[in-house]
Design a protein around this motif. Structure first.
Motif, PDB file in Angstrom:
ATOM      1  N   ARG A  90       0.840  -1.241   0.086  1.00  0.00           N
ATOM      2  CA  ARG A  90      -0.114   0.012   0.081  1.00  0.00           C
ATOM      3  C   ARG A  90       0.950   1.124  -0.043  1.00  0.00           C
ATOM      4  O   ARG A  90       0.559   2.326  -0.650  1.00  0.00           O
ATOM      5  N   SER A 129     -13.288   1.553  -2.200  1.00  0.00           N
ATOM      6  CA  SER A 129     -13.399   0.159  -1.534  1.00  0.00           C
ATOM      7  C   SER A 129     -13.024  -1.007  -2.003  1.00  0.00           C
ATOM      8  O   SER A 129     -12.741  -1.908  -1.629  1.00  0.00           O
ATOM      9  N   PHE A 131      -9.640  -2.851  -4.395  1.00  0.00           N
ATOM     10  CA  PHE A 131      -8.267  -3.232  -3.679  1.00  0.00           C
ATOM     11  C   PHE A 131      -7.523  -3.105  -5.012  1.00  0.00           C
ATOM     12  O   PHE A 131      -6.345  -3.529  -4.773  1.00  0.00           O
ATOM     13  N   ASP A 169      -4.213  -5.414  -2.436  1.00  0.00           N
ATOM     14  CA  ASP A 169      -4.955  -6.369  -1.563  1.00  0.00           C
ATOM     15  C   ASP A 169      -5.610  -7.318  -2.310  1.00  0.00           C
ATOM     16  O   ASP A 169      -5.529  -6.960  -3.716  1.00  0.00           O
ATOM     17  N   LYS A 180     -12.026  -6.767  -0.977  1.00  0.00           N
ATOM     18  CA  LYS A 180     -12.671  -5.341  -0.626  1.00  0.00           C
ATOM     19  C   LYS A 180     -12.553  -5.406   1.017  1.00  0.00           C
ATOM     20  O   LYS A 180     -12.362  -6.138   1.741  1.00  0.00           O
ATOM     21  N   GLU A 181     -12.368  -3.905   1.045  1.00  0.00           N
ATOM     22  CA  GLU A 181     -12.233  -3.441   2.360  1.00  0.00           C
ATOM     23  C   GLU A 181     -13.639  -3.924   3.481  1.00  0.00           C
ATOM     24  O   GLU A 181     -14.579  -3.783   2.758  1.00  0.00           O
ATOM     25  N   LYS A 182     -13.414  -4.165   4.528  1.00  0.00           N
ATOM     26  CA  LYS A 182     -14.675  -4.307   5.607  1.00  0.00           C
ATOM     27  C   LYS A 182     -15.614  -5.485   5.112  1.00  0.00           C
ATOM     28  O   LYS A 182     -16.585  -5.628   5.415  1.00  0.00           O
ATOM     29  N   THR A 183     -14.658  -6.563   4.694  1.00  0.00           N
ATOM     30  CA  THR A 183     -15.349  -7.795   4.213  1.00  0.00           C
ATOM     31  C   THR A 183     -14.728  -8.878   4.775  1.00  0.00           C
ATOM     32  O   THR A 183     -14.955 -10.176   4.639  1.00  0.00           O
ATOM     33  N   ASN A 231     -11.058 -10.003   8.033  1.00  0.00           N
ATOM     34  CA  ASN A 231     -10.365  -9.653   8.991  1.00  0.00           C
ATOM     35  C   ASN A 231      -8.888 -10.235   8.360  1.00  0.00           C
ATOM     36  O   ASN A 231      -8.267 -10.972   8.984  1.00  0.00           O
ATOM     37  N   ASN A 242      -5.093  -9.602   6.617  1.00  0.00           N
ATOM     38  CA  ASN A 242      -3.867  -8.811   6.477  1.00  0.00           C
ATOM     39  C   ASN A 242      -3.055  -9.235   5.367  1.00  0.00           C
ATOM     40  O   ASN A 242      -2.472 -10.626   5.360  1.00  0.00           O
ATOM     41  N   HIS A 276     -20.089  -7.891   8.318  1.00  0.00           N
ATOM     42  CA  HIS A 276     -19.559  -7.719   6.965  1.00  0.00           C
ATOM     43  C   HIS A 276     -20.655  -8.144   6.085  1.00  0.00           C
ATOM     44  O   HIS A 276     -20.765  -7.546   4.793  1.00  0.00           O
TER      45      HIS A 276
END
Length: 369
Positions: A122, A146, A148, A170, A173-176, A178, A180, A319
Motif C-alpha cells: 500500500r 472500497s 483493492f 490487497d 474488498k475493505e470491510k469484508t 479480518n 492482512n 460484513h
C-alpha cells in the motif's frame, strides 16, 4: 459434457465416449468459456490427446497456438514491468497471468490471459503508479472506492483491445474480512535474479485462486480448472487444516468452504487426489457444470443463488450488513457501471432510481420465466 471431459483429465479410471457427437458438443462448451488452451495442454501432458478425434485436436490446437502468441506478448510486457520495478526498488508480486500458467499448467500458452495483475504494498501505490505510467500505460480507469486495485491501459498497435495493468494492494474488498495481506508478503520469495520481484508461496497462491473463484461466483469452468489443477499439482504441500484455520482467523471461512465444497461436489475424483473433510464439504449440487451455470443465469433460482453468494458468504454479521448496504446504496461508479452509462450522464439519484427499476423488472421477469 464438459464435466465428463474434465473428470477424464484427472481420473485415471474414467473413460470418454467414443462417438463424434460428444466431441462436437463439448468443443462448443470449451470455446464458449475460452478454455481450449487448458484442455489441449492437459490432454497432451497426460498423454490422452491421441484418444480424441482429429477434428477435436485440430480445433483445440488452433486456439492453443493463438494463446501462445498472445501470452508471449503479455509475458514480454510483464517482464518489462517487473524489471522496471526492480530498478525502482519497488517490491512487486505478479499475480495469476502468464507466470501462473507456466508454473501450474506447465507452459506459457496453457492458460489464456488478457491483462497483467501485480501486487504492491500500500505504501508503494504512488511509486508503482508512476512506474507503470512511465511505460505508456496512461489510460487510467475511474477509481472504485472500497476496491483493492487500480487499472491503467495502453493502446496496442493492430489491436482493438488495449493492454491493461491492474495494480493491486490487497485481494479483498475493505470491510469484508479480518485479513492482512502482509501474511502473503511474509512468505513470498524473490524470483531468481531479482531482489524486489517476488512470487507467492503455493499456499497463498491457492488461497488467492479460491477467493478469486468465489469473487466471480464460479461463473466459468476456468475457475474450476484453476482450482482443480492447483490441487493436482500441489497436493499435500497444502494443508486444508491450516487453510480453514487461517480462513476462520481471516473471516473468509464461508467463502473458502463455499468455493471448495462446490468444486469437490462437482468433481468427486478430487477426494482421491486430496480429500476434503465432510465438515467443509457442505454444498451439494447435482448436474453438470453447464446445467448449473445455465440454471443460475435464468429463473428465480438465479436470485436465490445471488442472495446466497452476495449476502451469506461472510463470517461476520457486520460484513454481511456492510455488503448489503453497498448493494442497496452503491457509489456512483458502481451504479453507472451496472447501467453501462458515463458517470456524468445523469444525476446520482436518478441513476439509482433507474438501477432499482431494472432490478425489479429483472425479478418480475424471472418469476414469470
Amino acid at each position: 459434457m464438459l464435466d465428463k471431459l474434465i473428470t477424464y483429465l484427472y481420473d485415471s479410471n474414467a473413460d470418454l465416449p467414443s462417438h463424434a457427437d460428444f466431441y462436437y458438443e463439448v468443443i462448443k462448451e470449451i470455446e464458449l468459456y475460452f478454455i481450449s488452451p487448458q484442455i489441449y495442454s492437459l490432454l497432451k501432458e497426460k498423454g490422452k490427446l491421441g484418444n480424441t478425434p482429429l477434428f477435436f485436436q485440430t480445433r483445440l490446437k488452433q486456439k492453443y497456438q493463438e494463446t501462445i502468441y498472445q501470452n508471449l506478448f503479455i509475458k514480454n510486457q510483464t517482464d518489462h514491468i517487473v524489471r522496471k520495478f526492480e530498478e525502482e526498488q519497488i517490491e512487486v508480486i505478479p499475480l495469476k497471468g502468464v507466470y501462473f500458467a507456466e508454473k501450474y499448467f506447465g507452459h506459457i500458452g496453457a492458460r489464456g490471459t488478457s491483462d497483467i495483475d501485480i501486487l504492491v504494498k500500500r505504501k508503494d501505490i504512488n511509486k508503482a503508479t508512476e512506474a507503470v505510467k512511465s511505460m505508456n500505460f496512461e489510460i487510467e480507469e475511474e477509481f472504485i472506492p472500497s476496491h483493492f486495485h487500480s487499472s491503467f491501459s495502453k493502446e496496442i498497435p493492430g489491436s482493438a483491445i488495449p493492454l491493461t495493468v491492474e495494480i493491486h494492494w490487497d485481494i479483498l474488498k475493505e470491510k469484508t474480512a479480518n485479513f492482512n495481506i502482509q501474511e502473503f508478503w511474509d512468505q513470498a520469495v524473490s524470483l531468481e535474479g531479482f531482489q524486489f520481484v517476488k512470487a507467492l508461496s503455493d499456499y497463498h497462491t491457492f488461497y488467492m485462486i479460491c477467493l478469486h473463484g468465489w469473487r466471480h461466483n464460479l461463473d466459468s469452468p476456468k475457475h474450476f480448472l484453476d482450482i482443480i489443477q492447483m490441487i493436482d499439482v500441489v497436493k499435500d504441500q497444502i494443508s486444508y487444516r491450516t487453510l480453514f484455520k487461517d480462513a476462520k482467523r481471516h473471516q473468509t471461512y464461508k467463502r473458502m468452504v463455499r468455493t471448495l465444497s462446490i468444486v469437490y461436489s462437482q468433481y468427486s475424483m478430487l477426494d482421491d487426489i486430496k480429500e476434503l473433510s465432510s465438515i467443509e464439504n457442505q454444498y451439494k449440487f447435482k448436474g453438470s457444470i453447464s446445467s448449473i451455470l445455465a440454471q443460475e443465469k435464468k429463473g428465480i433460482k438465479k436470485y436465490f443463488t445471488f442472495m446466497d453468494y452476495q449476502f451469506l458468504s461472510y463470517d461476520s454479521i457486520w460484513h454481511n450488513l456492510s455488503e448489503m448496504r453497498r448493494w442497496l446504496l452503491p457509489n456512483r461508479f458502481e451504479v453507472t457501471s451496472q447501467l453501462k452509462e458515463t458517470s456524468r450522464q445523469h444525476s446520482y439519484f436518478y441513476s439509482l432510481f433507474i438501477l432499482y427499476k431494472q432490478r425489479c423488472d429483472s425479478v418480475v421477469k424471472a418469476l414469470w420465466s
